[in-house]
Write a protein that holds these residues in place. Structure first.
Motif, PDB file in Angstrom:
ATOM      1  N   LEU A  15      28.600 -11.658  31.832  1.00 36.27           N
ATOM      2  CA  LEU A  15      27.525 -10.773  31.384  1.00 36.27           C
ATOM      3  C   LEU A  15      26.608 -11.425  30.359  1.00 36.27           C
ATOM      4  O   LEU A  15      27.067 -11.992  29.363  1.00 36.27           O
ATOM      5  N   ASP A  16      25.312 -11.324  30.602  1.00 32.55           N
ATOM      6  CA  ASP A  16      24.307 -11.601  29.585  1.00 32.55           C
ATOM      7  C   ASP A  16      24.311 -10.396  28.625  1.00 32.55           C
ATOM      8  O   ASP A  16      24.849  -9.330  28.962  1.00 32.55           O
ATOM      9  N   ILE A  17      23.709 -10.547  27.452  1.00 33.91           N
ATOM     10  CA  ILE A  17      23.657  -9.422  26.504  1.00 33.91           C
ATOM     11  C   ILE A  17      22.264  -8.798  26.448  1.00 33.91           C
ATOM     12  O   ILE A  17      22.057  -7.663  26.893  1.00 33.91           O
ATOM     13  N   GLU A  18      21.305  -9.522  25.887  1.00 31.94           N
ATOM     14  CA  GLU A  18      19.977  -8.968  25.615  1.00 31.94           C
ATOM     15  C   GLU A  18      19.264  -8.588  26.908  1.00 31.94           C
ATOM     16  O   GLU A  18      19.032  -9.419  27.776  1.00 31.94           O
ATOM     17  N   GLY A  19      18.955  -7.300  27.059  1.00 30.20           N
ATOM     18  CA  GLY A  19      18.288  -6.816  28.267  1.00 30.20           C
ATOM     19  C   GLY A  19      19.247  -6.491  29.394  1.00 30.20           C
ATOM     20  O   GLY A  19      18.835  -6.018  30.452  1.00 30.20           O
ATOM     21  N   THR A  20      20.555  -6.741  29.175  1.00 29.47           N
ATOM     22  CA  THR A  20      21.568  -6.501  30.214  1.00 29.47           C
ATOM     23  C   THR A  20      22.602  -5.479  29.744  1.00 29.47           C
ATOM     24  O   THR A  20      22.756  -4.421  30.340  1.00 29.47           O
ATOM     25  N   THR A  21      23.322  -5.801  28.671  1.00 29.79           N
ATOM     26  CA  THR A  21      24.247  -4.809  28.097  1.00 29.79           C
ATOM     27  C   THR A  21      23.599  -4.065  26.938  1.00 29.79           C
ATOM     28  O   THR A  21      24.013  -2.964  26.584  1.00 29.79           O
ATOM     29  N   THR A  22      22.576  -4.684  26.367  1.00 30.26           N
ATOM     30  CA  THR A  22      22.022  -4.237  25.084  1.00 30.26           C
ATOM     31  C   THR A  22      20.505  -4.259  25.116  1.00 30.26           C
ATOM     32  O   THR A  22      19.915  -5.217  25.624  1.00 30.26           O
ATOM     33  N   PRO A  23      19.833  -3.225  24.598  1.00 35.09           N
ATOM     34  CA  PRO A  23      18.368  -3.215  24.617  1.00 35.09           C
ATOM     35  C   PRO A  23      17.774  -4.410  23.879  1.00 35.09           C
ATOM     36  O   PRO A  23      18.262  -4.802  22.811  1.00 35.09           O
ATOM     37  N   ILE A  24      16.727  -4.988  24.454  1.00 37.92           N
ATOM     38  CA  ILE A  24      16.014  -6.088  23.804  1.00 37.92           C
ATOM     39  C   ILE A  24      15.530  -5.649  22.420  1.00 37.92           C
ATOM     40  O   ILE A  24      15.502  -6.437  21.475  1.00 37.92           O
ATOM     41  N   ARG A 228      15.992  -3.090  33.140  1.00 36.61           N
ATOM     42  CA  ARG A 228      16.146  -2.084  32.085  1.00 36.61           C
ATOM     43  C   ARG A 228      14.777  -1.765  31.493  1.00 36.61           C
ATOM     44  O   ARG A 228      13.860  -2.600  31.519  1.00 36.61           O
ATOM     45  N   PRO A 229      14.622  -0.573  30.903  1.00 36.06           N
ATOM     46  CA  PRO A 229      13.374  -0.256  30.202  1.00 36.06           C
ATOM     47  C   PRO A 229      13.106  -1.277  29.101  1.00 36.06           C
ATOM     48  O   PRO A 229      14.009  -1.622  28.341  1.00 36.06           O
ATOM     49  N   GLY A 230      11.876  -1.787  29.047  1.00 37.77           N
ATOM     50  CA  GLY A 230      11.519  -2.747  28.015  1.00 37.77           C
ATOM     51  C   GLY A 230      11.719  -4.194  28.402  1.00 37.77           C
ATOM     52  O   GLY A 230      11.254  -5.096  27.712  1.00 37.77           O
ATOM     53  N   ASN A 231      12.434  -4.447  29.511  1.00 35.96           N
ATOM     54  CA  ASN A 231      12.593  -5.820  29.990  1.00 35.96           C
ATOM     55  C   ASN A 231      11.297  -6.315  30.602  1.00 35.96           C
ATOM     56  O   ASN A 231      10.443  -5.523  31.014  1.00 35.96           O
ATOM     57  N   ALA A 232      11.153  -7.628  30.696  1.00 41.86           N
ATOM     58  CA  ALA A 232       9.971  -8.205  31.339  1.00 41.86           C
ATOM     59  C   ALA A 232       9.893  -7.749  32.790  1.00 41.86           C
ATOM     60  O   ALA A 232      10.909  -7.694  33.496  1.00 41.86           O
ATOM     61  N   ALA A 233       8.693  -7.390  33.228  1.00 43.58           N
ATOM     62  CA  ALA A 233       8.504  -6.928  34.610  1.00 43.58           C
ATOM     63  C   ALA A 233       8.765  -8.065  35.583  1.00 43.58           C
ATOM     64  O   ALA A 233       8.441  -9.228  35.307  1.00 43.58           O
ATOM     65  N   LEU A 234       9.362  -7.733  36.715  1.00 45.99           N
ATOM     66  CA  LEU A 234       9.627  -8.734  37.749  1.00 45.99           C
ATOM     67  C   LEU A 234       8.476  -8.774  38.743  1.00 45.99           C
ATOM     68  O   LEU A 234       7.859  -7.752  39.029  1.00 45.99           O
ATOM     69  N   THR A 235       8.203  -9.955  39.270  1.00 42.08           N
ATOM     70  CA  THR A 235       7.193 -10.082  40.329  1.00 42.08           C
ATOM     71  C   THR A 235       7.774  -9.544  41.629  1.00 42.08           C
ATOM     72  O   THR A 235       8.997  -9.386  41.763  1.00 42.08           O
ATOM     73  N   ASP A 236       6.919  -9.297  42.609  1.00 38.42           N
ATOM     74  CA  ASP A 236       7.394  -8.845  43.923  1.00 38.42           C
ATOM     75  C   ASP A 236       8.324  -9.880  44.542  1.00 38.42           C
ATOM     76  O   ASP A 236       9.325  -9.536  45.192  1.00 38.42           O
ATOM     77  N   GLU A 237       8.016 -11.151  44.307  1.00 42.90           N
ATOM     78  CA  GLU A 237       8.852 -12.228  44.859  1.00 42.90           C
ATOM     79  C   GLU A 237      10.234 -12.215  44.215  1.00 42.90           C
ATOM     80  O   GLU A 237      11.253 -12.371  44.893  1.00 42.90           O
ATOM     81  N   GLU A 238      10.272 -12.007  42.897  1.00 45.17           N
ATOM     82  CA  GLU A 238      11.563 -11.954  42.196  1.00 45.17           C
ATOM     83  C   GLU A 238      12.386 -10.758  42.669  1.00 45.17           C
ATOM     84  O   GLU A 238      13.607 -10.860  42.835  1.00 45.17           O
ATOM     85  N   LYS A 239      11.719  -9.639  42.887  1.00 40.00           N
ATOM     86  CA  LYS A 239      12.433  -8.447  43.371  1.00 40.00           C
ATOM     87  C   LYS A 239      12.991  -8.679  44.769  1.00 40.00           C
ATOM     88  O   LYS A 239      14.088  -8.218  45.093  1.00 40.00           O
ATOM     89  N   ALA A 240      12.225  -9.392  45.598  1.00 42.32           N
ATOM     90  CA  ALA A 240      12.633  -9.615  46.986  1.00 42.32           C
ATOM     91  C   ALA A 240      13.771 -10.618  47.098  1.00 42.32           C
ATOM     92  O   ALA A 240      14.576 -10.551  48.042  1.00 42.32           O
ATOM     93  N   SER A 241      13.875 -11.534  46.131  1.00 38.25           N
ATOM     94  CA  SER A 241      14.842 -12.632  46.265  1.00 38.25           C
ATOM     95  C   SER A 241      16.113 -12.444  45.445  1.00 38.25           C
ATOM     96  O   SER A 241      16.957 -13.331  45.399  1.00 38.25           O
ATOM     97  N   ASN A 242      16.263 -11.277  44.800  1.00 35.81           N
ATOM     98  CA  ASN A 242      17.459 -11.028  43.993  1.00 35.81           C
ATOM     99  C   ASN A 242      18.025  -9.631  44.239  1.00 35.81           C
ATOM    100  O   ASN A 242      17.251  -8.675  44.389  1.00 35.81           O
ATOM    101  N   PRO A 243      19.362  -9.496  44.264  1.00 33.21           N
ATOM    102  CA  PRO A 243      19.956  -8.155  44.232  1.00 33.21           C
ATOM    103  C   PRO A 243      19.574  -7.504  42.896  1.00 33.21           C
ATOM    104  O   PRO A 243      19.658  -8.156  41.853  1.00 33.21           O
TER     105      PRO A 243
END
Length: 258
Positions: A15-24, A228-243
């Motif tokens: 697990l990553d922490i910032e933006g994953t388990t814990t708000p940025i 998560r809310p407040g995380n950097a927005a993902l591009t359409d390509e990033e959304k398409a290439s990751n679960p």
């Protein structure tokens, strides 16, 4: 968003922490401002202690290396008045923070300041509501849980040891920071697998950073990107290439580890 079934071979969740388990915002708006707001008082209160003097000496050694940097802030030598030295340390620390530097000297002082703040109850580590129930469920299924964060292992343990949900350290088998390697390099994940004693394909890595997910995937690690809310927005390509998941509760563990 659809649920994600944990791959059958997974025995470990990393697990990553910032933006994953814990708000940025916890890191940016609470942890780091605490240092700037309290560093002078901390130094004055702990100045005579060996640990504090070791922190100052490390900062002074770093300052010697930084002499050629633009805007360099020196720390007065020991012959100066204590208050002048303290002010010099404060100015140097704030200069490093303004540049988002991650020197060992700065991290060490921050870690000791945060330790005091957590222990006194001034700070409590934040975790998203879905995190603890999911971690407990996975642990009951026999899944091993580890943290991999750019924050030091000590800082990680403070966050989870003094969290808003109480002491969560018993949930984790271990912690990794960037002493194992950068999070955007595949070799780091191979080293973690070796340390844990499993294959990279036995690991599921959860992070909000797609470059980290890519590096892990290239090492053979299973990945999911957390939105998560407040995380950097993902591009359409990033959304398409990751679960993608927005909550840990979307991950279903269909198998039990003996």
């Amino acid at each position: 968003m659809a649920s994600l079934t944990m791959p059958a071979g997974v025995t470990t969740v990393l697990l990553d922490i910032e933006g994953t388990t814990t708000p940025i915002t916890f890191v940016k708006e609470i942890l780091f401002p605490y240092i700037e707001d309290n560093v002078k008082e901390y130094l004055q209160n702990h100045w005579e202690e060996k640990e504090c003097q070791e922190d100052v000496q490390l900062l002074r050694l770093q300052a010697e290396k930084d002499r050629e940097l633009n805007g360099f802030v020196p720390i007065p030598v020991n012959e100066a008045e204590v208050q002048k030295i303290i002010q010099g340390v404060v100015d140097n620390v704030n200069w490093q923070i303004s540049l988002d530097r991650k020197t060992t000297a700065l991290k060490q002082l921050q870690g000791h300041m945060w330790r005091a703040a957590y222990a006194s109850g001034q700070i409590k580590g934040e975790v998203y509501d879905d995190v603890v129930p999911a971690l407990r469920k996975w642990k009951e299924a026999g899944i091993k849980l580890y943290i991999f964060s750019s924050g030091s292992v000590e800082a990680q343990k403070l966050l989870f040891g003094y969290s808003i949900e109480g002491d969560l350290l018993e949930l984790f088998q271990g912690h990794f920071d960037t002493t194992v390697g950068p999070k955007v390099e595949s070799e780091s994940y191979r080293k973690i697998a070796d340390h844990i004693g499993c294959s990279t394909e036995n690991i599921l890595f959860l992070t909000d950073i797609t470059t980290e997910a890519k590096a892990a995937e290239e090492a053979g690690v299973n990945v999911a990107v957390v939105m998560r809310p407040g995380n950097a927005a993902l591009t359409d390509e990033e959304k398409a290439s990751n679960p993608l998941i927005t909550s840990f509760m979307q991950i279903t563990c269909m198998h039990k580890i003996n």
